[in-house]
Design a protein around this motif. Structure first.
Motif, short mmCIF file in Angstrom:
data_model
loop_
_atom_site.label_atom_id
_atom_site.label_comp_id
_atom_site.label_asym_id
_atom_site.label_seq_id
_atom_site.Cartn_x
_atom_site.Cartn_y
_atom_site.Cartn_z
N LYS A 160 32.24 -6.12 24.36
CA LYS A 160 31.40 -6.93 24.59
C LYS A 160 30.40 -6.53 23.70
CE LYS A 160 32.81 -10.59 27.76
NZ LYS A 160 32.54 -10.96 29.24
N VAL A 161 30.51 -5.18 24.11
CA VAL A 161 29.28 -4.44 24.22
C VAL A 161 29.00 -3.74 22.10
CG1 VAL A 161 29.27 -3.23 25.90
CG2 VAL A 161 30.77 -2.21 24.49
N PHE A 162 30.02 -4.42 21.55
CA PHE A 162 29.66 -3.81 20.14
C PHE A 162 28.95 -4.37 19.33
CE2 PHE A 162 30.97 -5.06 15.56
CZ PHE A 162 31.68 -3.24 15.64
N GLY A 163 27.81 -3.66 18.89
CA GLY A 163 26.85 -4.02 18.05
C GLY A 163 25.05 -4.50 18.32
N ILE A 164 25.41 -3.96 20.09
CA ILE A 164 24.41 -4.14 20.77
C ILE A 164 23.52 -3.00 20.66
CG2 ILE A 164 25.70 -5.63 22.30
CD1 ILE A 164 25.34 -3.67 24.93
N GLY A 165 23.61 -2.07 20.28
CA GLY A 165 21.83 -1.12 20.15
C GLY A 165 21.91 -0.99 18.87
N THR A 166 21.53 -2.22 17.71
CA THR A 166 21.21 -1.80 16.32
C THR A 166 19.50 -1.62 16.64
OG1 THR A 166 21.73 -4.71 16.67
CG2 THR A 166 22.82 -3.58 15.69
N ASP A 167 19.06 -2.26 17.52
CA ASP A 167 17.42 -1.61 18.53
C ASP A 167 17.06 -0.11 17.78
OD1 ASP A 167 18.99 -1.58 20.33
OD2 ASP A 167 17.36 -1.27 21.65
N LEU A 168 18.78 0.69 17.30
CA LEU A 168 18.03 2.23 17.92
C LEU A 168 19.07 2.50 16.34
CD1 LEU A 168 17.71 3.83 21.54
CD2 LEU A 168 16.47 2.96 19.82
N ARG A 169 18.17 4.04 15.61
CA ARG A 169 18.56 4.00 14.45
C ARG A 169 20.38 5.39 15.10
NH1 ARG A 169 14.49 7.66 11.86
NH2 ARG A 169 13.74 8.11 13.98
N ASP A 170 20.93 5.61 14.56
CA ASP A 170 21.57 6.82 14.71
C ASP A 170 21.57 8.42 15.21
OD1 ASP A 170 23.61 9.20 14.00
OD2 ASP A 170 25.52 7.61 13.96
N ILE A 171 20.54 8.87 14.85
CA ILE A 171 19.89 9.98 15.29
C ILE A 171 19.12 9.07 17.06
CG2 ILE A 171 17.74 9.35 14.08
CD1 ILE A 171 17.89 12.59 13.85
N GLU A 172 19.09 8.14 16.59
CA GLU A 172 18.10 8.60 17.91
C GLU A 172 19.30 7.95 19.25
OE1 GLU A 172 14.34 6.29 16.57
OE2 GLU A 172 15.71 5.15 16.48
N TRP A 173 19.91 7.29 18.61
CA TRP A 173 21.12 7.62 19.84
C TRP A 173 22.03 8.39 20.28
CZ3 TRP A 173 22.10 4.09 22.94
CH2 TRP A 173 21.60 2.17 23.09
N ARG A 174 22.51 9.61 19.48
CA ARG A 174 22.17 11.04 19.73
C ARG A 174 21.79 11.44 20.19
NH1 ARG A 174 26.49 13.02 16.80
NH2 ARG A 174 27.78 11.28 15.24
N GLY A 175 19.87 11.43 20.16
CA GLY A 175 19.42 12.22 21.45
C GLY A 175 19.71 11.67 22.44
N VAL A 176 19.59 9.92 22.69
CA VAL A 176 19.98 9.35 23.61
C VAL A 176 21.47 10.14 24.73
CG1 VAL A 176 20.81 7.03 25.43
CG2 VAL A 176 19.11 7.20 23.55
N VAL A 177 22.26 10.42 23.72
CA VAL A 177 23.57 10.49 24.64
C VAL A 177 23.29 12.33 24.70
CG1 VAL A 177 25.52 11.78 23.96
CG2 VAL A 177 24.88 9.25 22.83
N ARG A 178 22.44 12.98 23.83
CA ARG A 178 21.96 14.36 24.28
C ARG A 178 21.40 14.52 26.03
NH1 ARG A 178 17.77 15.86 19.93
NH2 ARG A 178 16.13 16.00 22.31
N GLN A 179 20.18 13.69 25.35
CA GLN A 179 19.48 14.01 27.09
C GLN A 179 19.99 13.69 28.18
OE1 GLN A 179 14.95 12.93 26.69
NE2 GLN A 179 15.79 12.59 24.31
N LEU A 180 20.99 12.45 28.45
CA LEU A 180 21.29 11.70 29.29
C LEU A 180 22.94 13.49 29.83
CD1 LEU A 180 22.34 7.99 28.44
CD2 LEU A 180 20.60 8.96 29.57
N LEU A 181 23.42 13.83 28.53
CA LEU A 181 23.84 15.24 29.43
C LEU A 181 23.47 16.06 29.85
CD1 LEU A 181 26.35 15.18 25.89
CD2 LEU A 181 27.25 14.94 28.03
N ALA A 182 21.82 15.70 29.16
CA ALA A 182 21.21 17.58 29.53
C ALA A 182 20.70 16.75 31.01
CB ALA A 182 19.99 17.61 29.12
N GLY A 183 21.21 15.34 31.70
CA GLY A 183 20.02 15.16 32.69
C GLY A 183 21.80 15.21 33.59
N GLY A 184 22.91 15.30 33.38
CA GLY A 184 23.73 14.80 33.78
C GLY A 184 24.22 13.37 34.57
#
Length: 623
Positions: A473-497
């Motif tokens: 169900k989550v397939f394709g729900i994130g097209t509002d952000l680019r690949d590099i922006e999603w990687r930034g989200v992952v990085r910051q979630l990891l940084a914030g625990g």
């Protein structure tokens, strides 16, 4: 050891310092080191040690720590003994002191027996002012007997943070240094470091038996260093652009995490016209020593290194320190960046940082040796480093706060110069965490960041199709952000625990805090990087050493640098042993016409005036 001439950067007309007064210490400062006044706590520290008191001294790199034991060693009867882990640099430290007319020697494992016996005889005869030795030599009874036969003025324990078992530079031999107080209780001890939190200071005091020592804690701020951290995207190209546009022809240090990265980066820079050499523990001793010597003696050379390189490097004109990988701790980052701008002139601490850095560091902690408490300590170090990278406020304030020192926004870091924006990343965070959760609950699977982002972006690549993840169900729900922006989200979630990474393959897993975002309405604020403005390339000669110089003084300064390089090469010593850039700047500005006038320039003591004075005047008169 901070070279004495580094004081020139902090005792100028813009820094009133402490007015010169009478007394032996003041006379030594002027006659030997060429300065009329102490800076900050230096005079109080010197007077305390001269009087026989113990001291713990914390000063930033380039702040003049070495004067705090060199001056007392020259004032007190006997010989100052300096314990230092920097075997490879002891010869340069002795050369720098010899250029000032100070009688210095060293004892370490690099010497032949005859050389050691000569130095020992000089010590017993009182023919030295300062003696450097490595901490492991104190385990030898012969060393203790040597000290008993001579007269010790003081013990200086340099790089004292090496005693901290939780620290980034722990040296087991430092644990034995409490013997100094036990065997020679009447000899004053001064422990010095540029890197120590409150906890580390307490550990130094306890392990070195310095309970009665006075603590002197200077500001950790290095206002001449501009701190900048950029998102990582083709880091070798980013580094090349940074050097070419801002530091062409400047000396610098580039830190990489692995030996392989060191080799590749040094080769890449060389291929693209940057003079660079590698340095890591995997190189043979001769190559390492040769590359280190070249860096110290040549102008404008870049060394690419692991953290095996740098402690005690006295080169004052390192104009930049770059990190291509995330340091493990704020202490490590502070100490490594502190090797830039020891002369007080404008310098840059530049780093690129990305998602893979976080993943790799987390994996290294999970697989590290030691118990759970040790891994928790490593995790706390990393969390503080990540907070520095992800802050939207002043980086300098964040850095100073880590060392328990308040600070105001500096106006000279990237977050001050180009403030990043905060944005509400709650929904993207929920989408990403939901994807991780569904894979685990519905399929019993865990994947790395790249695959999670591919699912969010709706990419029907072979791996997605192989696992039928396009049916989620989550397939394709994130097209509002680019690949590099999603990687930034992952990085910051990891940084914030809010997200964790586990295993050899770096799979993403949820944490307890993830549930707060998914189910309890916790808001997630994320950092949006500002657009980078490419700076125009500058000429190699227009280095940062000439910043704020009058245009008419720059050609004089460059002629003095050329004379200094030739003189240093002829004598086989680093250029800074002759004079620092800060001293040459003052000479270029004042243009003294006599030896008397030249002798009043900061950094020109009696010995250097006699040795180099005529040569400097010839450069100034164009003869």
């Amino acid at each position: 050891m901070t070279p004495p001439d580094a004081f020139a950067a902090v005792a100028t007309d813009t820094d009133p310092g402490v007015d010169a007064g009478s007394g032996a210490a003041q006379e030594v400062l002027r006659r030997v080191f060429g300065y009329d006044r102490f800076r900050g706590d230096q005079r109080e520290i010197v007077e305390h040690v001269v009087a026989g008191g113990d001291a713990l001294v914390l000063m930033p790199t380039g702040g003049g720590k070495s004067l705090c034991y060199q001056v007392p060693a020259l004032v007190r009867p006997g010989i100052g003994v300096v314990i230092s882990p920097l075997i490879a640099l002891m010869q340069d430290q002795v050369d720098a002191l010899s250029a000032l007319g100070v009688r210095a020697g060293f004892l370490n494992s690099t010497q032949y027996p005859d050389e050691r016996r000569t130095v020992e005889a000089q010590f017993v005869a009182g023919e030295l002012d300062l003696l450097y030795l490595a901490p492991e030599r104190l385990r030898l009874e012969s060393t203790a007997q040597l000290f008993d036969r001579g007269k010790v003025a003081l013990f200086a324990i340099d790089e004292a943070h090496c005693v901290s078992q939780w620290g980034h530079d722990f040296r087991p031999d430092y644990l034995a240094l409490s013997v100094l107080h036990e065997r020679w209780p009447d000899v004053p001890r001064i422990a010095l470091t540029a890197t120590a939190t409150g906890k580390t200071r307490d550990e130094i005091v306890q392990r070195l038996d310095l309970g009665s020592a006075r603590r002197f804690v200077a500001s950790f701020d290095r206002p001449n260093i501009q701190y900048r951290i950029e998102p990582k995207n083709k880091p070798d190209r980013q580094l090349l652009e940074f050097i070419n546009t801002e530091h062409a022809g400047d000396a610098g240090i580039v830190y990489c995490l692995s030996r392989n990265s060191v080799e590749k980066t040094a080769a890449f820079l060389t291929e693209n016209g940057i003079r660079a050499v590698p340095y890591h523990a995997g190189l043979d001793n001769r190559t390492r020593a040769q590359n280190q010597a070249r860096f110290l003696r040549e102008d404008g050379l870049v060394v690419v290194a692991t953290i095996a390189f740098g402690m005690g490097i006295d080169k004052p004109d390192v104009r930049f320190v770059a990190h291509l990988d995330l340091p493990k701790s704020v202490e490590g980052y502070y100490q490594e960046t502190g090797r830039a701008g020891r002369d007080g002139l404008p310098s840059t601490a530049w780093m690129v940082y990305g998602l893979n850095d976080v993943v790799q560091q987390r994996k290294m902690i999970d697989s590290s040796e030691g118990d759970a408490a040790h891994r928790r300590q490593l995790q706390l170090h990393l969390d503080a480093m990540l907070a520095l990278c992800e802050t939207v406020s002043c980086r300098r304030v964040q850095l100073l706060n880590y060392f328990d020192q308040p600070g105001a926004a500096c106006g000279n870091c990237d977050t001050c110069l180009t403030p990043p924006e905060s944005w509400d990343g709650t929904v993207p965070a929920q989408k990403l965490l939901s994807t991780v959760l569904r894979l685990k609950r519905e399929r019993g699977q865990s994947f790395g960041a790249g695959h999670i982002v591919d699912i969010l972006l709706g990419k029907k690549n072979p791996k997605v199709l192989q696992h039928d993840h396009h049916e989620l169900k989550v397939f394709g729900i994130g097209t509002d952000l680019r690949d590099i922006e999603w990687r930034g989200v992952v990085r910051q979630l990891l940084a914030g625990g809010l997200l964790a990474v586990h295993g050899d393959y770096g799979v993403l897993t949820l944490t307890e805090a993830s549930n707060e975002v998914l189910f309890d309405g916790r808001q997630v604020l994320l950092r949006r990087e500002p657009e980078r403005v490419t700076k125009p390339a500058r000429a190699a000669k227009a280095g940062k050493a000439t910043v704020d110089m009058a245009p008419a003084d720059v050609p004089v300064f460059e002629r003095l640098r050329e004379w200094r390089a030739a003189t240093a090469k002829e004598q086989g010593v680093p250029a800074y042993v002759v004079f620092h850039d800060a001293t040459l700047r003052e000479i270029a500005a004042r243009k003294p016409s006599s030896l008397t006038e030249l002798g009043s320039v900061g950094g020109v003591g009696e010995n250097k005036l006699a040795k180099y004075g005529e040569g400097v005047l010839e450069v100034l008169t164009g003869e």
